[in-house]
Design a protein around this motif. Sequence first.
Motif, PDB file in Angstrom:
ATOM      1  N   TYR A   1       0.320  -1.425   0.052  1.00  0.00           N
ATOM      2  CA  TYR A   1      -0.270  -0.463   0.012  1.00  0.00           C
ATOM      3  C   TYR A   1       0.447   1.197  -0.635  1.00  0.00           C
ATOM      4  CZ  TYR A   1      -3.780  -2.747   0.877  1.00  0.00           C
ATOM      5  OH  TYR A   1      -5.018  -3.667   1.007  1.00  0.00           O
ATOM      6  N   VAL A   2       2.133   1.426   0.766  1.00  0.00           N
ATOM      7  CA  VAL A   2       2.867   2.519   0.444  1.00  0.00           C
ATOM      8  C   VAL A   2       3.196   2.477  -0.303  1.00  0.00           C
ATOM      9  CG1 VAL A   2       5.729   3.303   1.317  1.00  0.00           C
ATOM     10  CG2 VAL A   2       3.491   1.801   2.940  1.00  0.00           C
ATOM     11  N   LEU A   3       4.204   1.521  -1.220  1.00  0.00           N
ATOM     12  CA  LEU A   3       4.487   1.746  -2.698  1.00  0.00           C
ATOM     13  C   LEU A   3       3.412   2.586  -3.369  1.00  0.00           C
ATOM     14  CD1 LEU A   3       6.623  -1.625  -3.222  1.00  0.00           C
ATOM     15  CD2 LEU A   3       7.340   0.694  -2.537  1.00  0.00           C
ATOM     16  N   ILE A   4       2.943   1.634  -3.406  1.00  0.00           N
ATOM     17  CA  ILE A   4       0.890   2.105  -4.660  1.00  0.00           C
ATOM     18  C   ILE A   4       0.535   3.377  -4.354  1.00  0.00           C
ATOM     19  CG2 ILE A   4      -1.594   1.798  -4.612  1.00  0.00           C
ATOM     20  CD1 ILE A   4      -1.510  -1.395  -4.894  1.00  0.00           C
ATOM     21  N   ALA A   5       1.148   4.017  -3.235  1.00  0.00           N
ATOM     22  CA  ALA A   5       0.416   4.964  -2.242  1.00  0.00           C
ATOM     23  C   ALA A   5       1.901   6.246  -3.232  1.00  0.00           C
ATOM     24  CB  ALA A   5       0.599   5.479  -0.940  1.00  0.00           C
ATOM     25  N   LEU A   6       2.593   5.622  -3.430  1.00  0.00           N
ATOM     26  CA  LEU A   6       4.241   6.682  -3.726  1.00  0.00           C
ATOM     27  C   LEU A   6       3.713   6.911  -5.040  1.00  0.00           C
ATOM     28  CD1 LEU A   6       6.789   5.476  -1.795  1.00  0.00           C
ATOM     29  CD2 LEU A   6       6.205   7.566  -1.310  1.00  0.00           C
ATOM     30  N   ALA A   7       3.739   5.483  -5.546  1.00  0.00           N
ATOM     31  CA  ALA A   7       2.874   5.317  -6.876  1.00  0.00           C
ATOM     32  C   ALA A   7       2.355   6.513  -7.724  1.00  0.00           C
ATOM     33  CB  ALA A   7       2.872   4.675  -7.932  1.00  0.00           C
ATOM     34  N   VAL A   8       1.470   6.635  -6.878  1.00  0.00           N
ATOM     35  CA  VAL A   8       0.158   7.748  -7.018  1.00  0.00           C
ATOM     36  C   VAL A   8       0.366   8.848  -7.062  1.00  0.00           C
ATOM     37  CG1 VAL A   8      -2.184   8.607  -6.326  1.00  0.00           C
ATOM     38  CG2 VAL A   8      -1.576   6.287  -6.774  1.00  0.00           C
ATOM     39  N   LEU A   9       0.702   9.587  -6.046  1.00  0.00           N
ATOM     40  CA  LEU A   9       1.990  10.700  -5.525  1.00  0.00           C
ATOM     41  C   LEU A   9       3.213  11.441  -6.907  1.00  0.00           C
ATOM     42  CD1 LEU A   9       2.515  10.478  -1.663  1.00  0.00           C
ATOM     43  CD2 LEU A   9       1.211  12.101  -3.021  1.00  0.00           C
ATOM     44  N   ASN A  10       3.614  10.171  -7.262  1.00  0.00           N
ATOM     45  CA  ASN A  10       4.415  10.558  -8.396  1.00  0.00           C
ATOM     46  C   ASN A  10       3.869  10.572  -9.499  1.00  0.00           C
ATOM     47  OD1 ASN A  10       6.539  10.445  -9.919  1.00  0.00           O
ATOM     48  ND2 ASN A  10       7.541   8.604  -9.855  1.00  0.00           N
ATOM     49  N   LEU A  11       2.350   9.984  -9.778  1.00  0.00           N
ATOM     50  CA  LEU A  11       1.754  10.230 -11.180  1.00  0.00           C
ATOM     51  C   LEU A  11       1.726  11.954 -10.631  1.00  0.00           C
ATOM     52  CD1 LEU A  11      -0.334   6.688 -11.622  1.00  0.00           C
ATOM     53  CD2 LEU A  11       1.222   7.950 -13.044  1.00  0.00           C
ATOM     54  N   ILE A  12       1.059  12.611  -9.434  1.00  0.00           N
ATOM     55  CA  ILE A  12       0.323  13.508  -9.190  1.00  0.00           C
ATOM     56  C   ILE A  12       1.177  14.868  -9.345  1.00  0.00           C
ATOM     57  CG2 ILE A  12      -0.471  15.031  -7.930  1.00  0.00           C
ATOM     58  CD1 ILE A  12      -1.979  12.998  -6.417  1.00  0.00           C
ATOM     59  N   GLY A  13       2.225  13.971  -9.127  1.00  0.00           N
ATOM     60  CA  GLY A  13       3.404  15.741  -9.570  1.00  0.00           C
ATOM     61  C   GLY A  13       3.840  15.449 -10.879  1.00  0.00           C
ATOM     62  N   LEU A  14       3.994  14.581 -11.939  1.00  0.00           N
ATOM     63  CA  LEU A  14       3.868  14.078 -12.800  1.00  0.00           C
ATOM     64  C   LEU A  14       3.341  15.186 -13.591  1.00  0.00           C
ATOM     65  CD1 LEU A  14       5.469  10.897 -13.865  1.00  0.00           C
ATOM     66  CD2 LEU A  14       6.554  13.210 -14.326  1.00  0.00           C
ATOM     67  N   LEU A  15       1.953  14.815 -13.726  1.00  0.00           N
ATOM     68  CA  LEU A  15       0.906  15.540 -13.599  1.00  0.00           C
ATOM     69  C   LEU A  15       1.095  17.423 -13.482  1.00  0.00           C
ATOM     70  CD1 LEU A  15      -1.793  13.534 -13.250  1.00  0.00           C
ATOM     71  CD2 LEU A  15      -1.145  14.267 -15.657  1.00  0.00           C
TER      72      LEU A  15
ATOM     73  N   LEU B   1       3.114   7.739 -17.955  1.00  0.00           N
ATOM     74  CA  LEU B   1       2.453   7.657 -16.729  1.00  0.00           C
ATOM     75  C   LEU B   1       2.007   6.054 -17.226  1.00  0.00           C
ATOM     76  CD1 LEU B   1      -0.117  10.888 -17.696  1.00  0.00           C
ATOM     77  CD2 LEU B   1       1.374   9.939 -15.455  1.00  0.00           C
ATOM     78  N   ARG B   2       1.907   5.666 -18.916  1.00  0.00           N
ATOM     79  CA  ARG B   2       1.599   4.537 -18.988  1.00  0.00           C
ATOM     80  C   ARG B   2       2.280   3.471 -18.356  1.00  0.00           C
ATOM     81  NH1 ARG B   2       0.024   6.345 -23.777  1.00  0.00           N
ATOM     82  NH2 ARG B   2       1.752   5.487 -24.750  1.00  0.00           N
ATOM     83  N   ARG B   3       3.616   3.643 -18.067  1.00  0.00           N
ATOM     84  CA  ARG B   3       4.412   2.278 -18.473  1.00  0.00           C
ATOM     85  C   ARG B   3       3.910   3.071 -16.377  1.00  0.00           C
ATOM     86  NH1 ARG B   3       9.799   4.724 -19.227  1.00  0.00           N
ATOM     87  NH2 ARG B   3       8.789   6.202 -20.409  1.00  0.00           N
ATOM     88  N   LEU B   4       4.223   3.622 -15.531  1.00  0.00           N
ATOM     89  CA  LEU B   4       3.636   4.063 -13.912  1.00  0.00           C
ATOM     90  C   LEU B   4       2.681   3.453 -12.975  1.00  0.00           C
ATOM     91  CD1 LEU B   4       4.656   7.240 -12.776  1.00  0.00           C
ATOM     92  CD2 LEU B   4       6.059   5.422 -12.367  1.00  0.00           C
ATOM     93  N   GLU B   5       1.676   3.335 -14.200  1.00  0.00           N
ATOM     94  CA  GLU B   5      -0.112   2.594 -14.788  1.00  0.00           C
ATOM     95  C   GLU B   5       0.246   1.107 -14.201  1.00  0.00           C
ATOM     96  OE1 GLU B   5      -4.390   2.622 -16.023  1.00  0.00           O
ATOM     97  OE2 GLU B   5      -3.144   4.198 -16.862  1.00  0.00           O
ATOM     98  N   ASN B   6       0.776   0.920 -15.204  1.00  0.00           N
ATOM     99  CA  ASN B   6       1.246  -0.358 -15.480  1.00  0.00           C
ATOM    100  C   ASN B   6       1.959  -1.491 -13.948  1.00  0.00           C
ATOM    101  OD1 ASN B   6      -0.105  -0.703 -17.747  1.00  0.00           O
ATOM    102  ND2 ASN B   6       2.102  -0.656 -19.291  1.00  0.00           N
TER     103      ASN B   6
ATOM    104  N   ILE C   1       2.942  -3.800  -9.090  1.00  0.00           N
ATOM    105  CA  ILE C   1       2.667  -3.770  -7.560  1.00  0.00           C
ATOM    106  C   ILE C   1       1.461  -4.296  -7.379  1.00  0.00           C
ATOM    107  CG2 ILE C   1       3.185  -2.782  -5.733  1.00  0.00           C
ATOM    108  CD1 ILE C   1       4.905  -0.879  -7.590  1.00  0.00           C
ATOM    109  N   GLU C   2      -0.076  -4.105  -7.666  1.00  0.00           N
ATOM    110  CA  GLU C   2      -1.223  -4.111  -6.844  1.00  0.00           C
ATOM    111  C   GLU C   2      -1.381  -5.794  -6.800  1.00  0.00           C
ATOM    112  OE1 GLU C   2      -4.071  -1.778  -9.169  1.00  0.00           O
ATOM    113  OE2 GLU C   2      -4.107  -0.715  -7.708  1.00  0.00           O
TER     114      GLU C   2
END
Length: 140
Positions: free
Chosen positions: A8-22, A69-74, A79-80
């Motif tokens: 869950y921590v890794l998922i949260a970090l990935a989501v934060l990374n996506l938001i940062g990129l946007l 963003l596609r690579r991060l989503e994959n 991870i999920e």
Amino acid sequence: MNAAIIGYVLIALAVLNLIGLLLLFRRLAGTPAAPAAVAAQPVVIDESPEPDLAPVTPAIEPDQLASMLRRLENRLGDIEDQVRRTPTVSVASEPGATTDRALALAQRLARQGATPQDIADTCGISLTEAELLHRLHAAR
């Protein structure tokens, strides 16, 4: 910390990374890129009524950002899936958690005839657990 929390921590970090990129993309899309030679010159304020509106070229192309963003989503999906497949494991630092080694040692001590108090002291388990292991594994 067990595997689910780490996932869950890794998922949260990935989501934060996506938001940062946007946010970075939106910020870069709104500001013009300045060459190094222009940046070194002093800034002159033009008081003309019509400002120069030059076309903005983002530092990162939209298709590159979309592919990132596609690579991060994959990766997030991977991870999920990994978190769902991984069984929950207790960590020795958690209160009440015992390791397999401690239980194996406790079983061996019970077979050798140790008292429940000795088992609890040696293996770092509760006296109740030691009594149970003693009853199950002690020689009859």
